[in-house]
Design a protein around this motif. Structure first.
Motif, short mmCIF file in Angstrom:
data_model
loop_
_atom_site.label_atom_id
_atom_site.label_comp_id
_atom_site.label_asym_id
_atom_site.label_seq_id
_atom_site.Cartn_x
_atom_site.Cartn_y
_atom_site.Cartn_z
N GLU A 109 0.85 -1.19 0.00
CA GLU A 109 0.00 0.00 0.00
C GLU A 109 0.88 1.25 0.00
O GLU A 109 1.88 1.30 0.72
N GLU A 111 -0.14 4.53 0.63
CA GLU A 111 -0.43 5.56 1.63
C GLU A 111 -0.36 4.98 3.04
O GLU A 111 -0.94 3.92 3.30
N ARG A 113 -1.00 4.76 7.24
CA ARG A 113 -1.84 5.26 8.31
C ARG A 113 -0.97 6.26 9.06
O ARG A 113 0.21 6.00 9.27
N HIS A 131 -5.12 9.59 10.47
CA HIS A 131 -5.55 9.63 9.07
C HIS A 131 -5.63 8.19 8.59
O HIS A 131 -4.62 7.49 8.56
N PRO A 133 -6.22 5.81 5.54
CA PRO A 133 -6.30 5.88 4.07
C PRO A 133 -7.46 5.05 3.51
O PRO A 133 -8.02 4.20 4.20
N GLU A 134 -7.74 5.32 2.25
CA GLU A 134 -8.90 4.70 1.60
C GLU A 134 -8.79 3.18 1.58
O GLU A 134 -9.79 2.49 1.73
N SER A 142 -11.13 7.81 2.48
CA SER A 142 -10.24 8.17 3.58
C SER A 142 -11.01 8.88 4.70
O SER A 142 -11.99 9.58 4.44
#
Lengths: 410, 180
Positions: A109, A111, A113, A131, A133-134, A142
């Motif tokens: 992945e 992006e 966390r 945050h 992520p999607e 997200s």
């Protein structure tokens, strides 16, 4: 005639390859540059040394200096030699941490966390911003979550919703479990406990070069609950704080890379605004405040099915009375009166023909029911009696003794 | 991207293996990009060399904020632009080395593709540098218009325009070539 697509395809096809000669030249220079960046003074030192040492007087003086240095170093040995690194030093160093920025990368992945933590004087976490992520939850895209004591804010970017809620009783437990994995304060303490219980093997490598990080390899033993895991912690030799944690999992007889946790900005104060999403979200985001005590309907002595049915009854009674404020508060995420009035439009609810029975809906996040309801309404001067099949009622996420409408349609 | 993060981290600790892995991973991509921008093999090789050496020199302090691929492509673009600026004459000798082509097993097809790509290279070298940069960085470099705009210090719509004009110009050059 060539089309633009054709040209794009051709450009993508361009694929030059380096020659072996170029590889040799570049790699030679690159590795040399890398070595030189490690030892910045290495180039100049031998030349200076050689020049000075040409003089016989210098040679004699240098010998004297060396002898003195050796004697001094033996005398001062006990006082000047630092203690070997021990895991307790990192636990101690962590006590001074008040602010921390964490990035948790997962293999495959892009992006991470990401989290920002604030601790109190006792080292207890008081504020968290995360945050998500999607890829963690493709349905929601997200999300940004802020947790401060007994209040949680959740900003769902796709749904353009900011919900402020009372933190669930188990939020703290979930948070603690999460921090055990990513927060070095709790992670290192946990490793220390597991080591004393014989559940992990800890190997420490303290390089002689003080610019190099100390590495702590933690291998989980069969006695532990996760015997296939390994963590490698990189520790700053000066501050004794953890900079990076690499995560591995045993697969096909070898430890394979699973992810990495980067720890940055130790004790860099975090702006208080970062822990309040209210003013941060764009103007088109709808705000729902669930912290008020009068959201939804209190279950009281009613059974779950009765409570769900009663919510729907009270909702339509409020609409019949054109009390949009009351009707709006019967939603799980309270809907402002003007918004509800807009939503209902020119439809006038005249009476409830029938309600129920409530049917359990296992797809809802908390316990919930589908509650069909037949109503009589008037629209553009015409009367109608539709049956609304898609009304969903559920327990409030953070107040299970209260029930609210989750959705009016399928 | 995660693998890159790990490699960069290891480079920061002086790992030669990690540095070699980064070179192996991106050398062809960067060479293709540099050659597309400069149109000349030797100059492109120099740019790739300088980018990697510079990266290795700063590896101990290097902080990766975006993607490594994007970072290296940006470095290639910057150095290529410097080279173009320093050239006294814009006319570039087209390289004698034929462009490599990828995956066709059919010899006839490979010859056709090679010719096509040679004509394409000639055409690319004839379009204005800024358009060339937008086309190459977007199509070959895989960069977004926003990233290219940041790199060139202009608006996204300007980059979009340069890209479109660049493609139109390429199409016109290649079509006129065919008509001859």
């Amino acid at each position: 005639m060539r089309q633009a697509e054709d040209i794009k395809r051709l450009i993508k096809k361009l694929n030059d390859k380096t020659s072996a000669q170029m590889d040799k030249r570049v790699l030679g220079d690159v590795l040399r540059a890398l070595e030189e960046s490690e030892q910045p003074s290495a180039l100049t030192w031998p030349n200076i040394r050689r020049t000075i040492m040409k003089s016989p007087i210098t040679k004699l003086a240098a010998a004297a200096v060396i002898i003195t240095a050796v004697v001094l170093s033996i005398t001062l040995w006990d006082r000047s030699t630092p203690l070997a690194y021990g895991i307790e030093q990192t636990i101690e160093a962590n006590n001074s941490v008040r602010y921390l920025h964490i990035k948790n990368f997962t293999a495959g992945e892009d992006e991470p966390r990401e989290g920002w933590l604030e601790f109190d004087q006792d080292g207890q976490v008081t504020k968290v911003r995360a945050h998500m992520p999607e890829w963690l939850s493709p349905m929601d895209e997200s999300m940004v979550i802020v947790w401060k004591g007994d209040v949680e804010q959740v900003w769902n970017k796709r749904k353009k919703v900011l919900a402020t809620m009372k933190a669930k009783d188990n939020t703290k437990e979930q948070l603690t479990a999460f921090l055990k994995k990513v927060d070095p304060k709790t992670a290192v303490k946990h490793i220390y406990e597991l080591q004393s219980q014989g559940k992990v093997k800890v190997e420490i490598n303290e390089p002689t070069d003080k610019a190099e990080p100390i590495t702590m390899t933690v291998t989980y033993l069969p006695e532990s609950s996760t015997p296939d895991k390994r963590k490698v912690l990189y520790i700053d030799p000066t501050t004794k704080l953890v900079n990076t944690i690499e995560l591995y999992k045993l697969k096909d007889d070898e430890y394979q890379y699973e992810g990495m946790i980067e720890l940055d900005d130790y004790n860099q104060p975090i702006d208080a605004q970062l822990f309040d999403l209210q003013n941060e979200v764009p103007p088109d985001v709808k705000h729902f405040d669930q912290t008020a005590n009068d959201v939804g309907l209190s279950q009281g002595q009613l059974s779950d099915e009765q409570a769900a049915t009663e919510v729907v009854r009270q909702f339509f009674q409020a609409l019949i009375a054109e009390d949009y404020t009351r009707a709006g508060k019967l939603f799980v995420l309270t809907m402002p009166a003007n918004q509800l009035q807009q939503h209902i439009g020119r439809v006038k609810i005249l009476r409830i023909v029938s309600i129920g029975p409530a049917v359990l809906n296992p797809k809802l996040e908390t316990k919930g029911f589908d509650v069909p309801c037949k109503i009589e309404l008037e629209e553009n001067g015409k009367r109608n009696t539709p049956t609304l099949e898609g009304i969903k009622v559920q327990q409030l996420r953070n107040q299970p003794e209260r029930w609210g409408i989750f959705s009016l349609s399928n | 991207m995660l693998e890159d993060k790990l490699l960069v981290l290891k480079c920061r600790r002086g790992s030669r293996d990690a540095m070699c892995r980064i070179y192996e991973k991106y050398k062809d991509y960067l060479l293709t990009l540099a050659k597309g921008l400069l149109g000349e093999q030797a100059a492109a090789e120099d740019v790739v060399h300088d980018v990697f050496v510079s990266f290795a020199s700063s590896a101990r302090q290097f902080q990766l904020t975006g993607s490594l691929r994007g970072y290296l492509a940006t470095c290639v673009s910057n150095l290529a632009r410097d080279k173009i600026r320093s050239r006294t004459r814009q006319a570039e000798a087209l390289d004698s080395v034929n462009p490599s082509i990828s995956d066709s097993d059919n010899p006839e097809q490979r010859v056709i593709e090679r010719e096509e790509l040679t004509r394409l290279r000639q055409a690319i070298s004839q379009i204005p540098y800024e358009q060339r940069e937008a086309v190459m960085l977007h199509l070959k470099g895989g960069m977004k218009f926003r990233e290219i705009a940041n790199l060139q210090g202009v608006s996204v719509s300007t980059i979009h325009g340069r890209y479109r004009y660049g493609l139109d110009k390429l199409r016109s050059l290649l079509n006129s070539e065919v008509e001859k």
